[in-house]
Design an enzyme around this catalytic site. Structure first.
Site, PDB file in Angstrom:
ATOM      1  N   TRP A   1       0.811  -1.227   0.000  1.00  0.00           N
ATOM      2  CA  TRP A   1       0.000   0.000   0.000  1.00  0.00           C
ATOM      3  C   TRP A   1       0.835   1.265   0.000  1.00  0.00           C
ATOM      4  CZ3 TRP A   1      -4.219  -0.412  -2.290  1.00  0.00           C
ATOM      5  CH2 TRP A   1      -5.086  -1.493  -2.109  1.00  0.00           C
TER       6      TRP A   1
ATOM      7  N   ASP B   1      -1.599   6.308   6.734  1.00  0.00           N
ATOM      8  CA  ASP B   1      -2.693   5.487   6.218  1.00  0.00           C
ATOM      9  C   ASP B   1      -2.993   4.423   7.274  1.00  0.00           C
ATOM     10  OD1 ASP B   1      -4.344   3.666   4.959  1.00  0.00           O
ATOM     11  OD2 ASP B   1      -3.032   3.332   3.233  1.00  0.00           O
TER      12      ASP B   1
ATOM     13  N   LYS C   1     -12.577  -1.745   6.241  1.00  0.00           N
ATOM     14  CA  LYS C   1     -11.859  -2.750   7.004  1.00  0.00           C
ATOM     15  C   LYS C   1     -12.340  -2.753   8.449  1.00  0.00           C
ATOM     16  CE  LYS C   1      -9.386  -2.603   3.195  1.00  0.00           C
ATOM     17  NZ  LYS C   1      -8.063  -2.157   2.819  1.00  0.00           N
TER      18      LYS C   1
HETATM   19  C1  LIG Z   1      -7.580  -1.415   1.649  1.00  0.00           C
HETATM   20  C2  LIG Z   1      -6.458  -0.479   1.790  1.00  0.00           C
HETATM   21  C3  LIG Z   1      -6.248   0.558   0.863  1.00  0.00           C
HETATM   22  C4  LIG Z   1      -7.127   0.746  -0.350  1.00  0.00           C
HETATM   23  O1  LIG Z   1      -8.399   1.146  -0.005  1.00  0.00           O
HETATM   24  P1  LIG Z   1      -9.488   1.585  -1.089  1.00  0.00           P
HETATM   25  O2  LIG Z   1     -10.571   2.186  -0.257  1.00  0.00           O
HETATM   26  O3  LIG Z   1      -9.898   0.349  -1.826  1.00  0.00           O
HETATM   27  O4  LIG Z   1      -8.855   2.583  -1.999  1.00  0.00           O
HETATM   28  C5  LIG Z   1      -5.189   1.424   1.096  1.00  0.00           C
HETATM   29  N1  LIG Z   1      -4.387   1.288   2.160  1.00  0.00           N
HETATM   30  C6  LIG Z   1      -4.557   0.288   3.054  1.00  0.00           C
HETATM   31  C7  LIG Z   1      -3.624   0.185   4.222  1.00  0.00           C
HETATM   32  C8  LIG Z   1      -5.587  -0.623   2.897  1.00  0.00           C
HETATM   33  O5  LIG Z   1      -5.758  -1.605   3.798  1.00  0.00           O
END
Ligand SMILES: *Cc1c(COP(=O)(O)O)cnc(C)c1O
Length: 370
Positions: A111, A180, A204
Site C-alpha cells: 500500500w 494510512d 476494514k
Molecule cells: C484497503 C487499503 C487501501 C485501499 O483502499 P481503497 O478504499 O480500496 O482505496 C489502502 N491502504 C490500506 C492500508 C488498505 O488496507
C-alpha cells in the site's frame, strides 16, 4: 438467509461488521426513528441526518481523543483517492511550493508502494526507506531513516494489510506525519497529536465501503491550493463539514453504529486493543507451535494484530486449507492476489470465537496433513 447462515468471515475488506450493528441497521432499515423514511431515502440536509453525521464525528473524537485543533472529515473515493489528495493538498500547496518541493515516503509494503507511485504523479517523492529487499517483513528502525527536514510531509502506513506488518511505535519526524491507518484504525489507542493527518477507508475496521475518514490538523488546511477543484480540497471540505455535495449517507450512518458499538458494547479502544492482542496471539501461537508447518510472513516484532498472512508447505496445501476451511464454516482465507498464500484478517468485528475456531481448524488440519 439468516444469522445462522453466516460463516466466520476473514475477508481483508470489505470485511466483517459487528453483528449487533447489522441487526440495528436491519431494525431501522425501513424507518429511521423520527424520520418517517429509511436513512437511504432522506436528504442529508435534514435534522435526522445531521444528528447522524455529527454523532459519528463525536464518537470518532471520543474514541481517539481527537484534539480540538483537528478536523474530522467523511470523504469518498476510498484510500486510493487519499493517495492523490494528500500530495495535491499538502505538497502542491502554493505557500510551500518554493521551499518544500518533495515529500518523504516510507515504503513498507504494497500500500505504501502504491501511495508513493500515485504521489509521484503529483510531485516529487523521496523514498526514505524501502523494505523491498527484505520482502516487506518489517518496518524500519528509527536509526535507519534519514528524514528530510524540508519535506512537505512524511508518509507512512500503520498496518500493511497485504503483508501483515504493523508499527508498534510510530517514528517521530521533523515534518507533519501522514498515516494510512485503513486497516488498523480503532484497533488500539493511538495518540492523534503525533500526526498531521491520519486517514482510513471504512471497509476494514470502520464500516462499509464508500466513506473514508480523514483526521487532519487545521494548520495543514492552509496549504490547500486555491485552484484545486472543490471536492479534492481539504480546506473547502472542512469548511462545508464534509457536505460540499451529498455525502455517502448510508455509509456514514453505519460508521455511527460501528463507533457506538465500540464505545458502548466494547468500552473503548483500550479494551478493544486488549481483545485484539489476545485474538492475534491465538493464531501466532498456532503458527509458532506448528514446527514450521505454518510459516508466518512478518518478523515477530512487526506482526500485525489485524492481518495474519501465512503459508503451508506447498501451494496445493494452501488451496486444500482454504477449501476445507470453507466447509468448516471459515471463509475468505486466501492471501491477496498479488502475493498468494493465506491470510486471516481478524478486525475488531471478528469475534474471539471465530479466531478460536480457526486456530482449532489449523491444529486439526496439521494433524491430518502434516
Ligand atoms: C484497503 C487499503 C487501501 C485501499 O483502499 P481503497 O478504499 O480500496 O482505496 C489502502 N491502504 C490500506 C492500508 C488498505 O488496507
Amino acid at each position: 438467509m439468516s444469522e445462522a447462515d453466516r460463516l466466520y468471515n476473514f475477508s481483508a475488506g470489505p470485511a466483517v461488521l459487528p453483528l449487533p450493528v447489522l441487526k440495528k441497521a436491519q431494525e431501522e432499515f425501513l424507518c429511521l426513528p423520527g424520520a418517517g423514511a429509511s436513512v437511504l431515502e432522506i436528504s442529508h440536509r435534514t435534522k435526522p441526518f445531521e444528528a447522524i453525521i455529527e454523532g459519528a464525528e463525536a464518537n470518532v473524537r471520543k474514541l481517539l481523543n481527537v484534539p480540538n485543533e483537528y478536523r474530522v472529515l467523511f470523504l469518498q473515493g476510498g484510500a486510493l483517492l487519499q493517495f492523490a489528495m494528500i500530495p495535491m493538498n499538502l505538497l502542491q500547496g502554493t505557500e510551500l511550493a518554493s521551499n518544500r518541493s518533495a515529500a518523504d515516503y516510507i515504503v513498507s509494503g504494497s500500500w505504501t508502494k502504491k501511495a508513493a507511485s500515485e504521489a509521484k504523479m503529483v510531485g516529487n517523492v523521496h523514498t526514505v526507506w524501502d523494505g523491498k529487499d527484505g520482502g516487506y517483513k518489517r518496518k524500519p528502525k528509527p536509526e535507519e531513516i534519514r528524514w528530510n527536514a524540508d519535506a512537505a510531509y512524511s508518509y507512512i502506513c500503520s498496518n500493511e494489510t497485504i503483508e501483515g506488518v504493523q508499527y508498534q511505535e510510530f517514528p517521530s519526524t521533523p515534518t507533519p506525519l501522514v498515516c494510512d491507518a485503513s486497516s488498523d484504525i480503532f484497533s488500539r489507542p493511538v495518540d492523534i497529536s503525533q500526526f498531521g493527518l491520519l486517514y482510513a477507508c471504512a471497509q476494514k475496521n470502520v464500516g462499509p465501503a464508500g466513506v473514508t475518514l480523514v483526521i487532519i490538523h487545521e494548520d495543514l488546511l492552509e496549504r490547500s491550493p486555491a485552484n484545486l477543484p472543490s471536492l479534492l480540497n481539504y480546506k473547502k471540505l472542512a469548511e462545508a463539514k464534509s457536505m460540499l455535495n451529498t455525502p455517502p449517507s448510508f455509509a456514514v450512518y453505519m460508521v455511527k453504529l460501528v463507533t457506538d458499538w465500540l464505545l458502548h458494547d466494547i468500552g473503548g479502544l483500550e479494551k478493544m486493543g486488549a481483545i485484539n492482542k489476545e485474538k492475534a496471539a491465538l493464531l501466532y501461537d498456532a503458527i509458532d507451535n506448528s514446527g514450521g508447518f505454518y510459516k508466518g510472513h512478518a518478523d515477530r516484532e512487526y506482526r500485525s494484530m489485524m492481518n495474519v498472512p501465512f503459508r503451508l508447505p506447498s501451494e496445493e496445501l494452501d488451496k486444500k486449507f482454504q477449501d476445507d476451511a470453507k466447509l468448516a464454516g471459515l471463509m475468505t482465507l486466501g492471501g491477496h492476489r498479488s502475493v498468494g498464500g493465506l491470510r486471516a484478517s481478524i478486525y475488531n468485528a471478528m469475534p474471539r470465537e471465530g479466531v478460536v475456531a480457526l486456530r482449532d481448524f489449523m491444529v486439526d488440519f496439521m494433524k491430518k496433513n502434516g
